[in-house]
Design a protein around this motif. Structure first.
Motif, PDB file in Angstrom:
ATOM      1  N   GLU A  53     -20.800 -38.458  62.135  1.00  0.00           N
ATOM      2  CA  GLU A  53     -20.670 -37.240  61.238  1.00  0.00           C
ATOM      3  C   GLU A  53     -20.470 -37.303  59.317  1.00  0.00           C
ATOM      4  O   GLU A  53     -20.290 -36.244  59.021  1.00  0.00           O
ATOM      5  CB  GLU A  53     -19.111 -36.846  61.239  1.00  0.00           C
ATOM      6  CG  GLU A  53     -18.426 -36.707  63.055  1.00  0.00           C
ATOM      7  CD  GLU A  53     -17.193 -36.423  63.478  1.00  0.00           C
ATOM      8  OE1 GLU A  53     -16.319 -36.186  61.981  1.00  0.00           O
ATOM      9  OE2 GLU A  53     -16.885 -35.641  64.712  1.00  0.00           O
ATOM     10  N   ARG A 141     -17.751 -33.065  56.934  1.00  0.00           N
ATOM     11  CA  ARG A 141     -17.520 -33.368  58.112  1.00  0.00           C
ATOM     12  C   ARG A 141     -19.201 -33.142  58.792  1.00  0.00           C
ATOM     13  O   ARG A 141     -19.226 -31.734  59.085  1.00  0.00           O
ATOM     14  CB  ARG A 141     -16.736 -34.054  59.319  1.00  0.00           C
ATOM     15  CG  ARG A 141     -15.407 -35.327  58.438  1.00  0.00           C
ATOM     16  CD  ARG A 141     -14.608 -34.705  59.848  1.00  0.00           C
ATOM     17  NE  ARG A 141     -13.887 -35.347  59.423  1.00  0.00           N
ATOM     18  CZ  ARG A 141     -12.456 -36.005  59.538  1.00  0.00           C
ATOM     19  NH1 ARG A 141     -12.292 -35.394  61.271  1.00  0.00           N
ATOM     20  NH2 ARG A 141     -11.058 -36.464  59.014  1.00  0.00           N
ATOM     21  N   GLU A 143     -20.152 -31.647  61.638  1.00  0.00           N
ATOM     22  CA  GLU A 143     -20.155 -30.864  63.104  1.00  0.00           C
ATOM     23  C   GLU A 143     -20.092 -29.664  63.183  1.00  0.00           C
ATOM     24  O   GLU A 143     -20.860 -29.212  62.509  1.00  0.00           O
ATOM     25  CB  GLU A 143     -18.078 -30.678  62.592  1.00  0.00           C
ATOM     26  CG  GLU A 143     -17.276 -31.636  61.955  1.00  0.00           C
ATOM     27  CD  GLU A 143     -16.225 -31.876  63.277  1.00  0.00           C
ATOM     28  OE1 GLU A 143     -16.107 -31.992  64.664  1.00  0.00           O
ATOM     29  OE2 GLU A 143     -15.037 -32.552  62.568  1.00  0.00           O
ATOM     30  N   ARG A 149     -13.094 -24.749  62.826  1.00  0.00           N
ATOM     31  CA  ARG A 149     -14.104 -26.501  62.399  1.00  0.00           C
ATOM     32  C   ARG A 149     -15.144 -26.357  61.782  1.00  0.00           C
ATOM     33  O   ARG A 149     -16.271 -25.916  61.862  1.00  0.00           O
ATOM     34  CB  ARG A 149     -14.884 -26.839  64.178  1.00  0.00           C
ATOM     35  CG  ARG A 149     -14.720 -28.606  63.765  1.00  0.00           C
ATOM     36  CD  ARG A 149     -15.123 -29.234  65.332  1.00  0.00           C
ATOM     37  NE  ARG A 149     -13.789 -28.985  66.180  1.00  0.00           N
ATOM     38  CZ  ARG A 149     -13.119 -29.958  66.346  1.00  0.00           C
ATOM     39  NH1 ARG A 149     -13.606 -31.355  65.094  1.00  0.00           N
ATOM     40  NH2 ARG A 149     -12.900 -30.245  66.989  1.00  0.00           N
TER      41      ARG A 149
HETATM   42 MG    MG Z   1     -12.806 -35.080  65.163  1.00  0.00          MG
END
Ligand code: MG
Ligand code: ATP
Length: 454
Positions: A53, A141, A143, A149
């Motif tokens: 990530e 990150r 993602e 998120r």
């Molecule tokens: Mg995570």
């Protein structure tokens, strides 16, 4: 992030500052990027965060630098190299590769490693008492973006680093940190949160439990999905994390770490629960709560909030004694947490908890170019008194100015024209009901302040 949502962010962040301050935490600001090496060691090479990530960049374009450095080294120590410019020894080659890696930087995926680095770098272990720090800011990150998120998201976190105290003291620190968190969530108005607690043991008892778990999983291997089957070898604890429907019943029957803690870990865990009860904080034990990081030990916890779908964790935390030492510092105990600010905001929005935006107090409707300096002067006076004032840069017709004042949600329109400037008496109109008054500069400030929303 745009207004008016940013007002909600400000509200949450100032609630944090108030609450954390009350618990005697002070703010630390760490860099947005650090040496990749720090996260590789501090978060752990095998974690999802580091292995998949992180956004990582070479500090310099590698190719030309590489050639230069080899060239320089070969001039200084020609015997290290073959005539073709290759390293003679494979150890030197490895050392060089390591140096190259240390010249790589990563956007911070979390901040605990950075806080520990700063603690070591600035000799904070010599400070009196426990070192209690908090931070807030963006983390990064790689993602798959979805609700709750993101690739750039925000965390608010705190850490307590200490080098004295026994197990009982540690438990009290853990409980106080959790108390601070619940106080913050209350102050922010977040409802329906749940606190989950676990102990994941230590270097002594965890490996033994992991073996026990591995053996139990091996027996039911056929009934597990491919991911969990693989994890029996690589990281059996991660199986507990599985969301796969077909595995849930199996996981319920697996051995639980709380029943296999060593005496020290058991003492601390029991004491943490006692301390939470003493503080009136309710929690549920969750044996499936395992933090993916090697250096986490004993107390781990998570807080969830409603309105977030499957991304419902708003805070994760735990104890990480030994991390500072791993990063080259003195033996140090640590406990900390990170709140996912974006998710807190989403949950507040879902509950329709919107902060009351402070309205614009005064719109200055000035007319006549020669009266602009007087408008500037009075606007400054009102702003100094703490009022929010809009002073349009260009002259407008009376009706248009009042229309705009209304659309902007101003509480008052202050009218400044030839008569007002000549007499020093300003016309102020309350837009809510159209009431008008003529007031001198001093009375004007008092009048507007008195009518201010709390
Ligand atoms: Mg995570
Ligand atoms: P998850 O299981 O949701 O991926 P995590 O274990 O990776 O969480 P931590 O590293 O413990 O999360 O981070 C603490 C908190 O930060 C999480 O509980 C969550 O609220 C928030 N968080 C983590 N990753 C993201 C992200 N990509 N976007 C928004 N918030 C995040």
């Amino acid at each position: 992030m745009l207004p008016p949502e940013t007002a909600l962010w400000n509200f949450v962040e100032s609630a944090v500052r108030d609450v954390f301050r009350a618990y005697n935490f002070q703010e630390i600001r760490t860099p947005i990027f650090e040496a990749t090496e720090l996260f590789a060691r501090g978060v752990g090479e095998d974690t999802d965060i580091v292995s998949k990530e992180m956004f990582t960049f070479p500090l310099r374009p590698t190719r030309p630098e590489l050639v230069d450095e080899i060239f320089e080294m070969s001039e200084m120590k020609p015997d290290l190299f073959t005539p073709g410019g290759e390293f003679v020894s494979s150890e030197d080659k490895m050392e060089f590769e390591k140096r190259k890696r240390s010249e790589s930087i990563s956007l911070r995926p979390e901040a605990t490693a950075s806080v520990c680095r700063a603690y070591i770098e600035h000799g904070m272990h010599t400070l009196p008492g426990n070192v209690k720090l908090y931070y807030m800011g963006p983390m990064f990150r790689r993602e798959r973006p979805q609700k709750g998120r993101y690739r750039q998201f925000y965390q608010i976190g705190a850490e307590v680093l200490s080098h004295t105290g026994d197990l009982k003291d540690d438990a009290r620190v853990d409980a106080e940190v959790i108390e601070m968190l619940t106080t913050f969530f209350e102050k922010a108005g977040l409802e329906g949160t749940a606190l989950y607690l676990n102990s994941i043991g230590c270097k002594e008892c965890r490996p033994k439990y992991v073996e026990l778990l591995r053996a139990a999983l091996t027996k039911v291997k056929d009934k597990l999905g491919p991911d969990s089957q693989r994890r029996i070898e690589t990281n059996p604890l991660r199986v507990l994390d599985s969301k796969l429907e077909s595995e849930q019943a199996i996981i319920e029957k697996l051995p639980r770490i709380a029943e296999h803690l060593c005496p020290d870990c058991l003492e601390e865990y029991t004491e943490v629960k006692k301390q939470l009860a003493m503080r009136g904080i309710s929690y549920a034990q969750n044996f499936r709560l395992v933090r993916g990081l090697d250096y986490y030990m004993r107390t781990t916890f998570e807080i969830t909030a409603p309105g977030l779908g499957s991304q419902n964790a708003v805070c994760g935390g735990g104890r990480y004694d030994g991390l500072v030492e791993l990063l080259g510092g003195p033996p140090t105990k640590g406990i900390g947490f990170a709140i996912g600010t974006d998710r807190v905001i989403l949950s507040l929005q879902d509950m329709r908890k919107l902060p009351v935006e402070r309205a614009l107090d005064v719109y200055v409707a000035w007319m006549g170019e020669k009266n602009y300096p007087a408008a500037v002067k009075i606007a400054r006076r009102l702003r100094e008194a703490g009022l929010a004032v809009e002073l349009p840069p260009g002259e407008m017709k009376f009706g248009k100015a009042l229309g705009l004042a209304d659309k902007l949600g101003a509480r008052y329109a202050l009218i400044i024209g030839d008569d007002e400037v000549a007499s020093g008496q300003f016309t102020v109109k309350r837009l809510e009901d159209g009431e008008q008054k003529k007031l001198g500069e001093r009375e004007l400030v008092a009048y507007l302040k008195a009518g201010e929303a709390p």
